[in-house]
Design a protein around this motif. Structure first.
Motif, PDB file in Angstrom:
ATOM      1  N   ASN A   1      -8.808   6.787  -3.508  1.00  0.00           N
ATOM      2  CA  ASN A   1      -8.343   5.511  -4.054  1.00  0.00           C
ATOM      3  C   ASN A   1      -7.683   5.748  -5.401  1.00  0.00           C
TER       4      ASN A   1
ATOM      5  N   LEU B   1      -5.119   3.410  -1.365  1.00  0.00           N
ATOM      6  CA  LEU B   1      -5.465   4.638  -0.660  1.00  0.00           C
ATOM      7  C   LEU B   1      -4.232   5.501  -0.484  1.00  0.00           C
TER       8      LEU B   1
ATOM      9  N   SER C   1       0.826  -1.201   0.000  1.00  0.00           N
ATOM     10  CA  SER C   1       0.000   0.000   0.000  1.00  0.00           C
ATOM     11  C   SER C   1       0.862   1.252   0.000  1.00  0.00           C
TER      12      SER C   1
ATOM     13  N   GLU D   1      -9.117  -0.926   0.009  1.00  0.00           N
ATOM     14  CA  GLU D   1      -8.106  -1.503  -0.861  1.00  0.00           C
ATOM     15  C   GLU D   1      -8.402  -2.998  -0.975  1.00  0.00           C
TER      16      GLU D   1
ATOM     17  N   ASP E   1      -7.188  -0.112  -6.051  1.00  0.00           N
ATOM     18  CA  ASP E   1      -7.892   0.914  -5.268  1.00  0.00           C
ATOM     19  C   ASP E   1      -7.059   1.364  -4.076  1.00  0.00           C
TER      20      ASP E   1
END
Length: 968
Positions: A713, A695, A161, A662, A693
């Motif tokens: 996102n 973040l 992420s 996510e 998606d």
């Protein structure tokens, strides 16, 4: 408790014999031999032999050993009794913990790896995650710095992420915990005493983690604490003392070298500021530290119940003055069977208090850069008698003054517990219901005090002197209710293990804080705000709720074909109504090839299992209420006048109504194998993980959403790689054994998408010290997370780096030529442990390696140029100046990007065990040396830098420990 009893000589008889493993005839050293219902007993020696004097009226002996079935033997007039213990069912078919249940290891279809007490890292540790450092393929555990009880970077299969968090979910005895940080302690996981942990199981692929749905995207670590076994009462004491010294430090100039550079190359201002003393500031803030740790436990098992109670104490000094951590912990585990074992109740309760003293912020950097030719003290100084540059408000502060005059400490208390009831229905074979009620409560306070005579405070004029108190309370309550059906159907040669349930978890965090300043005096320190004439108060209350339904089917056909199907549906308050619910499914297949008839003649292959899995998991580790604006009151300067009245404004934060989870899709193929009756065993995993998606806070048009930044996102990231683990019993002859474990993991990370704009160049990240707003990393499509963004350094014909004057056209051309280069994450993470035993001696050695990671040496780029002599005051120089001769900073040169691959000797441990001591079941004394050696090409203090930017980190240390383990 075991001890040797006494009786009159005429009533005594000696019983002797040997205790062996029924499966292979090997002797079992350390097995307990006791008289049933009597406080008399002993344990076997290294050859499995025992000798015990008992009363002539004694009828029965009980023999027990961990991992084996306890056996009771009638004496029946014999004086020589040999006993062969059968391995327990759990030992024969090893059981591993999975989400909401357990499973035989041979039936697991996901990527699951468990590490037990006997295989934990021998390095003394405050935090439990260090127990599996270097033990599990694909799991990277790196200390953030060398501070006592400091936090760790834990990554399972790389970074997933941009900003939603990459830490795994921790589940302790069935309770998913809130591991958010706070200002009162360095690492929230420090509440858990590592001595209380029985096993740590890592769930890596979606088949294993999908049962945790929106929180399983970064992997899951299941922590099971120690329980008592059905045995006589046992007291265990572990105690150790340690000393630590710093490995290396930032390479700054000594006083004489600095004088020579200033006199030869420096401006007149710097020459005028040369002093007459030789001061090693780094040495003055460092120390040889001492630590102690003690754990005491009592465990007792009965036919229908057992309990374990433990108490722990830890006091660890840091190798920097003013830093330490102290912990007191208490835990209680209780199991009770009712209704002919149809109903079982398990209670796990634990609590701890930690006290952290923090080194002053900025002390590490100031110790590196403060002028080495000036004295520590100045009798005429108004700053507590410490030398300071009193005519320069922006000058760096004396690090010893910061250490002596300021105060920064925190105290945190945490209690975690759960009660689980399981009822096995008598009228439906294999059907059981479970109810798990748990809680996790944290509270604490951080106190900061800076007196009026500390220079950076005195520079504030009338506002000098600060007292800060930051309190916090985090409450996590849990309710899990689920049914399990586990039964075999011989008529169709099948077995079903079905779980279906509901989960409710509620979080609320409160952060009341206040800051008082403009002190009249320093008498009360951080204990009172009475002397303050100004203050500010803040209170944040943050609720969060997660409601879920989940189900799993494990199916086995013909004892060799396996299938697992899992689904979880989560609803989270962190997302708006349109995106509040998410569904996370997974599926996996397995084949136990060794059970096929065509494998009967393959004698060397003792086990072979093939696995395939697919699944979707999520990540919701972001702040709360990002989907709607939060209103913040303005200050006095932003009030609006209505008539004769001034009204405070309210400013809404930026919000994205469509904010959503996510999602990570994982594909995994694995093989588990065992050779020569499991003397050699291992696994290989191949995986691909696509996260979309993602973040992240991104820049938006100024004024849009009343902000120029927005959490939304964006983008996709891919991780793919290979993992392998090998467990080898290399040598077993006579009294000598050698077991070894190897693991290796290769991971590739790539950003697949970051914007819908084809011309988007990326987002610069990786802030550094030096200048304002400078970044040396970039998020860009086609590159990996943690990629650096630097220009290629040019060199003259002598190999010396060429300097480009900032502001010049050539310099601008170099800035425009910056390109992605290097990466913070290693390509390969390797681990090795060897364990040796000879008679009563034991030894172990652990190695760990990272290959392919880079570090930006910000200490060199920030301190290694002559502009340091012309800033506010002349400060010390990094020794890299001797090689570069840079007169001004070259922050964006790849000269400062270094290969930080390393091989580290994590620990070496040697012990000796004595078992034939009256009244003592076992005595083991041991010594451990940690962080003994690091082989690397990196020039900085240590190559293991989380985030890849080396900037005034708390230095790592080398530790030596002596300890004793006693069992009664």
């Amino acid at each position: 408790m075991l001890w040797v009893g006494t009786a009159s000589a005429q009533d005594q008889q000696e019983i002797s014999g040997t205790v062996t493993d029924a499966s292979n005839g090997e002797p079992l050293p350390g097995a307990n031999v006791t008289v049933v219902d009597e406080p008399i007993g002993t344990s076997t020696n290294a050859d499995g032999e025992y000798s015990l004097e008992v009363s002539a009226e004694t009828e029965m002996l009980r023999v027990s050993f961990i991992g084996y079935e306890t056996q009771e033997v009638e004496i029946d007039g014999r004086t020589t009794i040999d006993i062969a213990l059968a391995p327990s069912e759990a030992q024969l078919d090893e059981v591993v913990v999975i989400g909401y249940g357990t499973q035989e290891e041979r039936d697991v279809t996901g990527a699951v790896e468990s590490v037990r007490t006997e295989d934990f890292s021998q390095t003394p540790t405050v935090s439990p995650e260090n127990l599996i450092s270097g033990k599990v393929a694909g799991v990277q555990i790196s200390a953030g710095d060398g501070s006592p009880g400091g936090g760790n970077l834990v990554r399972i299969r790389g970074e997933n992420s941009f900003s939603a968090g990459n830490d795994p979910l921790y589940v302790v005895d069935g309770v998913p915990i809130d591991n958010g940080g706070n200002r009162a302690q360095r690492n929230p996981l420090n509440f858990l005493n590592p001595s209380d942990i029985e096993s740590m199981t890592v769930l890596k692929d979606a088949s294993a983690t999908a049962i945790y749905g929106s929180r399983g995207g970064n992997g899951v670590i299941l922590i099971e604490t120690k329980q008592a076994s059905e045995d006589e009462g046992r007291i265990t004491y572990d105690g150790s003392v340690s000393t630590s010294v710093i490995n290396d430090r930032v390479s700054m100039m000594g006083a004489e070298e600095y004088r020579n550079v200033v006199r030869n190359d420096g401006p007149s201002q710097a020459i005028d500021q040369l002093g007459r003393t030789n001061t090693d500031w780094q040495d003055l803030v460092e120390r040889q530290s001492f630590s102690q740790e003690h754990s005491l436990s009592f465990a007792r098992g009965y036919e229908d119940s057992d309990f374990r109670l433990s108490l722990g104490y830890l006091d660890q000094e840091g190798t920097l003055q003013g830093s330490s951590t102290e912990r007191i912990s208490l835990s209680f585990n209780y199991n009770q069977q009712f209704l002919d074992d149809a109903l079982s109740i398990t209670a796990n309760l634990r609590g701890s208090q930690t006290q952290d003293d923090f080194e002053p912020g900025g002390m590490v950097g100031n110790a590196a850069s403060f002028n080495p030719t000036v004295p520590v003290r100045d009798v005429d100084s108004p700053f507590g008698g410490f030398f300071e540059w009193d005519d320069q408000p922006l000058a760096e502060g004396n690090p010893l003054a910061q250490l002596v005059l300021s105060q920064n400490e925190g105290q945190a208390r945490r209690s975690l517990g759960n009660v689980e009831a399981e009822y096995r229905f008598p009228f439906v074979e294999g059907l059981s219901a479970r109810l798990n009620v748990g809680y996790d409560v944290q509270e604490g306070e951080q106190v900061f005090f800076a007196p009026t005579n500390l220079k950076e405070e005195a520079d504030q004029g009338e506002d000098a002197g600060t007292v800060e108190r930051a309190n916090f309370t985090r409450t996590n309550s849990l309710l899990d209710a689920y049914l399990t059906y586990d039964n075999e159907f011989d008529e169709i040669d099948s077995r079903f293990d079905i779980t279906a349930g509901y989960s409710y978890q509620d979080f609320i965090s409160k952060f009341p804080e206040f800051t008082a300043f403009a002190l009249d005096n320093n008498i009360f320190g951080g204990s009172s705000t009475g002397p303050a004439s100004e203050s500010e108060t803040f209170v944040d209350v943050v609720p969060n709720r997660l409601i879920s339904g989940f189900g799993r089917i494990n199916y086995t056909y013909a004892d060799r074909y396996l299938a697992t199907f899992t689904v979880r549906r989560d609803g989270s308050s962190r997302f708006g109504p349109a995106e509040q619910w998410g569904t996370f499914p997974s599926a996996a297949l397995g084949w136990r090839v060794d059970e096929e008839s065509f494998m009967d003649d393959v004698d060397f292959l003792s086990s072979l299992r093939l696995r395939l899995s697919w699944g979707i998991t999520g990540n919701q580790e972001i702040g709360n209420f990002g989907f709607e604006p939060l209103y913040t009151p303005g200050d006095a300067q932003s009030q609006v006048q209505f008539g004769n009245r001034f009204v405070t404004t309210l400013r809404p934060s930026a919000a994205d109504e469509g904010l959503k989870w996510e999602e990570k899709t994982t594909y995994n193929a694995g093989i588990n194998f065992g050779l020569f009756d499991e003397r050699f065993s291992g696994s290989v995993e191949v995986y691909r993980e696509d996260t979309d998606d993602l973040l992240r806070v991104i820049p938006v048009a100024a004024g849009a959403n009343l902000s120029n930044q927005l959490l939304t996102n964006i983008g996709e990231v891919r991780n793919q790689g290979v993992e392998t683990s090998l467990d080898l019993s290399i040598f077993r002859e006579g009294d000598f054994t050698w077991d070894a474990q190897f693991n290796a993991a290769y991971n590739e990370n790539e950003i697949l998408k970051i914007s819908d704009d084809e011309d988007f160049e990326g987002i610069e990240t990786g802030g550094i010290s030096g200048g304002t707003g400078n970044n040396v990393q970039i998020l860009r499509e086609g590159e990996s997370l943690g990629t650096f963004f630097l220009y290629e350094q040019e060199y003259d014909e002598n190999g010396d780096p060429i300097f480009f004057e900032p502001g010049s056209e050539d310099f601008q051309d170099k800035l425009d030529s910056r390109r992605p280069v290097g990466n913070t994450s290693p390509d390969w993470v390797l681990g090795h442990t060897s364990q040796f035993a000879y008679q009563n001696f034991d030894a172990s050695i652990s190695l760990r390696a990272h290959i392919g990671n880079d570090v930006y040496n910000n200490n060199a780029s920030n301190f290694g140029h002559l502009q340091r002599l012309t800033d506010v005051v002349a400060s010390n120089l990094h020794t890299s100046y001797n090689e570069t001769g840079f007169t001004r900073p070259q922050y964006f040169s790849d000269l400062y990007l270094e290969d930080a691959s390393f091989l580290r000797l994590d620990n070496v441990s040697v012990g000796y065990t004595v078992r034939q001591i009256p009244g003592v079941n076992q005595l083991r004394v041991y010594g451990t040396a940690s962080n003994l050696l690091t082989i690397t090409g990196y020039d900085g203090p240590d190559p293991e830098v989380n985030g890849g930017i080396d900037n005034n980190l708390y230095p790592r240390s080398r530790s030596f420990t002596a300890g004793v383990n006693l069992q009664f």
